[in-house]
Scaffold this active site. Structure first.
Site, PDB file in Angstrom:
ATOM      1  CG  HIS A 242       1.202  -6.080   3.592  1.00  0.00           C
ATOM      2  ND1 HIS A 242       1.223  -4.722   3.785  1.00  0.00           N
ATOM      3  CD2 HIS A 242       0.009  -6.377   3.212  1.00  0.00           C
ATOM      4  CE1 HIS A 242      -0.053  -4.184   3.269  1.00  0.00           C
ATOM      5  NE2 HIS A 242      -0.583  -4.958   3.059  1.00  0.00           N
TER       6      HIS A 242
HETATM    7  O1  RIB Z   1      -1.964  -5.153   7.255  1.00  0.00           O
HETATM    8  C1  RIB Z   1      -1.255  -6.366   6.662  1.00  0.00           C
HETATM    9  C2  RIB Z   1      -1.269  -7.656   7.500  1.00  0.00           C
HETATM   10  O2  RIB Z   1      -2.595  -7.927   7.799  1.00  0.00           O
HETATM   11  C3  RIB Z   1      -0.600  -8.838   6.764  1.00  0.00           C
HETATM   12  O3  RIB Z   1       0.108  -9.578   7.760  1.00  0.00           O
HETATM   13  C4  RIB Z   1      -1.648  -9.512   6.114  1.00  0.00           C
HETATM   14  O4  RIB Z   1      -1.512 -10.835   6.284  1.00  0.00           O
HETATM   15  C5  RIB Z   1      -2.663  -9.388   7.468  1.00  0.00           C
HETATM   16  O5  RIB Z   1      -2.500 -10.231   8.398  1.00  0.00           O
END
Ligand code: RIB
Ligand code: CA
Length: 314
Positions: A242
């Site tokens: 992500h």
């Molecule tokens: O939903 C994904 C996010 O939540 C990313 O930033 C992961 O590191 C968690 O923080």
């Protein structure tokens, strides 16, 4: 081609994909990373701070200041995610104890000072809960004029990961997210719509490992349980990286499809508390648009970029 570096400050809750985002940012000649601020999220602040210091030091960038921020959301109690990132926050990856220490200023003061003193606008790259950024904008609204834009990982127009509609970073601190989205600062939202298309398959992970670098070894180890969790609990044939998508947007926006929208945070709903409500309707009041919402990515190019970033750390 513009060779001028983009000044950025990252805000992280290191975590596995935060670590990859940091590795990518610090390897890029296009970015001038002025500092990294840390927030509680994937794990408690003591762990996210330790992980951030460990990653920055291990990858040879002890010159980049790391400042500790909020240890809990603005209103809710902290909800951490050891199921995804492990007890340490970095899965089963183990890094040497960092030799570097946190900056003497807290994260919000560091952000304020760095923005005030900069002779150019700075892009903020938050990839965790938005607590630090909300505190900055609320306590020191004058710094808005020194923020180029906020390129963030969080939210989702058409999906959630904490429930049907809410993404983790928004779920942890919805009130902070509302402050940021209502701030008037332009936002690029790298939500689940694009980040769930930004996954690494086992073949991709083996490519990272095959670089034979410390970064490739780290990613392969950190992705271990992270990959299993995604393949066993989602529709993906790999694990979503992500946070690296927010950095990728800065480096190659042409790889990402995005649309302008008006994004509002729901902080009153029972089933929709923390949802990023994205209005794309053609007949909406477009003067109220506050974000560019990312929806798709060239995944192959994204993975190639991660491989190239690992090769930087020979
Ligand atoms: O939903 C994904 C996010 O939540 C990313 O930033 C992961 O590191 C968690 O923080
Ligand atoms: Ca994160």
């Amino acid at each position: 081609m513009d060779t001028k570096k983009i000044p950025v400050i990252m805000d992280v809750d290191t975590g596995i994909d935060d670590a990859v985002a940091i590795i990518l940012a610090l390897s890029s000649p296009q970015l001038d990373v002025r500092g990294i601020t840390v927030v509680a999220g994937n794990q408690t602040l003591d762990k996210t701070l330790h992980n951030t210091l460990s990653v920055v030091d291990y990858f040879g960038r002890g010159d980049v200041p790391v400042a500790a921020g909020a240890d809990r959301p603005l209103v809710k109690a902290l909800y951490a995610d050891p199921a995804t990132h492990g007890e340490s926050g970095l899965g089963t990856a183990r890094l040497p104890q960092p030799a570097i220490k946190p900056h003497s200023l807290d994260a919000v003061s560091f952000l304020r000072d760095t923005l005030e003193k900069s002779d150019e606008k700075i892009t903020l790259v938050p990839v965790g809960p938005l607590t630090n950024i909300a505190l900055l904008l609320s306590c020191y609204p004058h710094v808005k004029e020194k923020i180029e834009r906020i390129v963030m990982m969080g939210g989702g127009a058409f999906e959630g990961n904490m429930n049907a509609v809410c993404e983790f970073n928004m779920f942890v601190d919805p009130e902070a997210a509302q402050i940021v989205f209502d701030s008037g600062v332009d936002i690029v939202m790298c939500g689940l719509d694009v980040t769930m298309k930004s996954y690494t398959t086992m073949e991709d992970i083996l490519r990272l490992k095959a670089t034979g670098t410390k970064a490739g070894d780290f990613c392969a180890e950190a992705f271990g349980v992270y990959y299993d969790r995604y393949v066993n609990n989602s529709r993906l044939p790999g694990c979503a990286v992500h946070d690296a998508v927010a950095v990728t947007y800065l480096l190659h926006p042409e790889w990402i499809r995005a649309e302008r929208a008006n994004v509002k945070l729901d902080i009153d709903g029972r089933e929709t508390y923390g949802q990023t409500v994205c209005d794309f309707r053609p007949d909406r009041d477009k003067t109220a648009d506050n974000a560019l919402v990312c929806l798709d990515i060239d995944r192959e190019k994204f993975v190639d970029l991660l491989v190239k970033a690992c090769q930087y750390y020979k």
